[in-house]
Write an enzyme that holds these catalytic residues in place. Sequence first.
Site, PDB file in Angstrom:
ATOM      1  N   TRP A 129       0.814  -1.217   0.000  1.00 60.56           N
ATOM      2  CA  TRP A 129       0.000   0.000   0.000  1.00 60.56           C
ATOM      3  C   TRP A 129       0.845   1.263   0.000  1.00 60.56           C
ATOM      4  O   TRP A 129       0.507   2.248  -0.664  1.00 60.56           O
ATOM      5  CB  TRP A 129      -0.985  -0.001   1.161  1.00 60.56           C
ATOM      6  CG  TRP A 129      -2.060  -1.031   0.985  1.00 60.56           C
ATOM      7  CD1 TRP A 129      -2.321  -2.108   1.785  1.00 60.56           C
ATOM      8  CD2 TRP A 129      -3.017  -1.103  -0.084  1.00 60.56           C
ATOM      9  NE1 TRP A 129      -3.364  -2.831   1.286  1.00 60.56           N
ATOM     10  CE2 TRP A 129      -3.816  -2.252   0.147  1.00 60.56           C
ATOM     11  CE3 TRP A 129      -3.273  -0.327  -1.218  1.00 60.56           C
ATOM     12  CZ2 TRP A 129      -4.852  -2.632  -0.717  1.00 60.56           C
ATOM     13  CZ3 TRP A 129      -4.309  -0.709  -2.071  1.00 60.56           C
ATOM     14  CH2 TRP A 129      -5.075  -1.841  -1.815  1.00 60.56           C
ATOM     15  N   ASP A 143      -1.635   6.585   6.298  1.00 64.13           N
ATOM     16  CA  ASP A 143      -2.735   5.746   5.830  1.00 64.13           C
ATOM     17  C   ASP A 143      -3.032   4.758   6.959  1.00 64.13           C
ATOM     18  O   ASP A 143      -2.231   3.874   7.247  1.00 64.13           O
ATOM     19  CB  ASP A 143      -2.290   5.011   4.558  1.00 64.13           C
ATOM     20  CG  ASP A 143      -3.323   3.993   4.068  1.00 64.13           C
ATOM     21  OD1 ASP A 143      -4.383   3.848   4.708  1.00 64.13           O
ATOM     22  OD2 ASP A 143      -3.052   3.342   3.039  1.00 64.13           O
ATOM     23  N   LYS A 178     -12.371  -1.753   6.436  1.00 62.08           N
ATOM     24  CA  LYS A 178     -11.573  -2.719   7.190  1.00 62.08           C
ATOM     25  C   LYS A 178     -12.035  -2.765   8.648  1.00 62.08           C
ATOM     26  O   LYS A 178     -12.183  -3.826   9.210  1.00 62.08           O
ATOM     27  CB  LYS A 178     -10.089  -2.351   7.137  1.00 62.08           C
ATOM     28  CG  LYS A 178      -9.554  -2.040   5.736  1.00 62.08           C
ATOM     29  CD  LYS A 178      -9.315  -3.281   4.904  1.00 62.08           C
ATOM     30  CE  LYS A 178      -9.142  -2.990   3.424  1.00 62.08           C
ATOM     31  NZ  LYS A 178      -8.039  -2.132   3.056  1.00 62.08           N
TER      32      LYS A 178
HETATM   33  C1  LIG Z   1      -7.526  -1.545   1.684  1.00 64.80           C
HETATM   34  C2  LIG Z   1      -6.465  -0.548   1.794  1.00 64.80           C
HETATM   35  C3  LIG Z   1      -6.333   0.516   0.875  1.00 64.80           C
HETATM   36  C4  LIG Z   1      -7.187   0.652  -0.365  1.00 64.80           C
HETATM   37  O1  LIG Z   1      -8.459   0.996  -0.064  1.00 64.80           O
HETATM   38  P1  LIG Z   1      -9.596   1.209  -1.182  1.00 64.80           P
HETATM   39  O2  LIG Z   1     -10.695   1.744  -0.338  1.00 64.80           O
HETATM   40  O3  LIG Z   1      -9.886  -0.131  -1.786  1.00 64.80           O
HETATM   41  O4  LIG Z   1      -9.091   2.190  -2.168  1.00 64.80           O
HETATM   42  C5  LIG Z   1      -5.338   1.441   1.097  1.00 64.80           C
HETATM   43  N1  LIG Z   1      -4.503   1.335   2.137  1.00 64.80           N
HETATM   44  C6  LIG Z   1      -4.581   0.303   3.026  1.00 64.80           C
HETATM   45  C7  LIG Z   1      -3.615   0.237   4.158  1.00 64.80           C
HETATM   46  C8  LIG Z   1      -5.564  -0.651   2.878  1.00 64.80           C
HETATM   47  O5  LIG Z   1      -5.652  -1.673   3.759  1.00 64.80           O
END
Ligand SMILES: *Cc1c(COP(=O)(O)O)cnc(C)c1O
Length: 368
Positions: A115, A179, A203
């Site tokens: 990511w 993030d 998540k």
């Molecule tokens: C799932 C995830 C993303 C991507 O998220 P989307 O909503 O599918 O764009 C980005 N960063 C992390 C750490 C993730 O777990």
Amino acid sequence: MAPLREAPFVLRMKNGRVLNFGAGPSAMPLPVLEQAQHEFLNWEQTGVSILEISHRSRQFMKVVEETQENIRRLYGIPDDYEVLFIQGGGHMQFAMVPLNLAGEKPGAYAVNGIWSKKALAEAVKVGSARCAAECEGRVPTAEELDTQDSAYTYYCSNETVNGIQYQEVPRTDGLLVADMSSDFLSRPVPIDRFGLIFAGAQKNLGPAGLTVVIVRKDLLGKASPKVPTMLNYETYAKSSSLYNTPPVFSIYMSWLVTKWILREGGLKVMHDRAKTRSSLIYDHIDRSEGFYRNKINKADRSRMNVVFNLKSKELEERFVTEAQEQGLTSLKGHRLVGGIRASLYNAMPVDGAERLADFMSAFCERNA
Ligand SMILES: *Cc1c(COP(=O)(O)O)cnc(C)c1O
């Protein structure tokens, strides 16, 4: 009509459900699902479903405000920060962060998994960005982070695919951006150390479709006038996140989830449970004498996504199939890295992790 092929046997709980170890969209707290089901047709005596109500109605605006307020309470967010609701997921934040925060200087990206790597690639595309540190299987040390002459330092607090998590907020002088998509609301965080935090809901907060951004107010209004309206954080701050139609259902479900976390005792309780759940699985891995293998630096192991391998692909496939028969589902690792991944978010009860640990013991005994 007869099914084409018989569905595989899956052991289920009394309510027909299984233990879902999926990485996202992932398990939601059962009381939240039950409440949503209960009030689906007639929400709060409005005579309509939450899906049918105006996003500008008094009732719905209360939901938006309370959800933001609950997130503020849970993290203890200072008044000089905004809590914004945006769409487009984590991926859109990969572009919005540089579009709003990188000016003449580039963003500096700590890359230690899929990511953070993707975020850097996107930032290079829309603005200026460079790598601050690159390391595999672990979190970079403060000394390794090269953040000189950068607009901000960016990191991914939990690498969902690789199973790596920062246990501390990295020490940097400059503006910090994180993030937190896959460990949002899973532990207390000193918000005042950050310029900006973002997290996709799917998540650990609610259904897909909602992205939460926590941003310090003085960072707003700095984007170039060329930045499209919907990609400018200021648009959301000025309109209480209601500039256009927001993802109403995702916000409503996230409202219920934040209330559930508050009732359960808050982020300290979530963190304690996360430590208990993940330790159960890591202890099994470490005591299995190499039957289960986790290559991540021990201090950097994720409390949310436990990844491990078995000695062959074939054995891993058998593990996933037999676990599924026992009602332990979605344990297959990410398609890019393979192996096994057990995601243990807030909604996973501790006894769910115990059941997985018991299964791991039995599987090891049968196959070692
Ligand atoms: C799932 C995830 C993303 C991507 O998220 P989307 O909503 O599918 O764009 C980005 N960063 C992390 C750490 C993730 O777990």
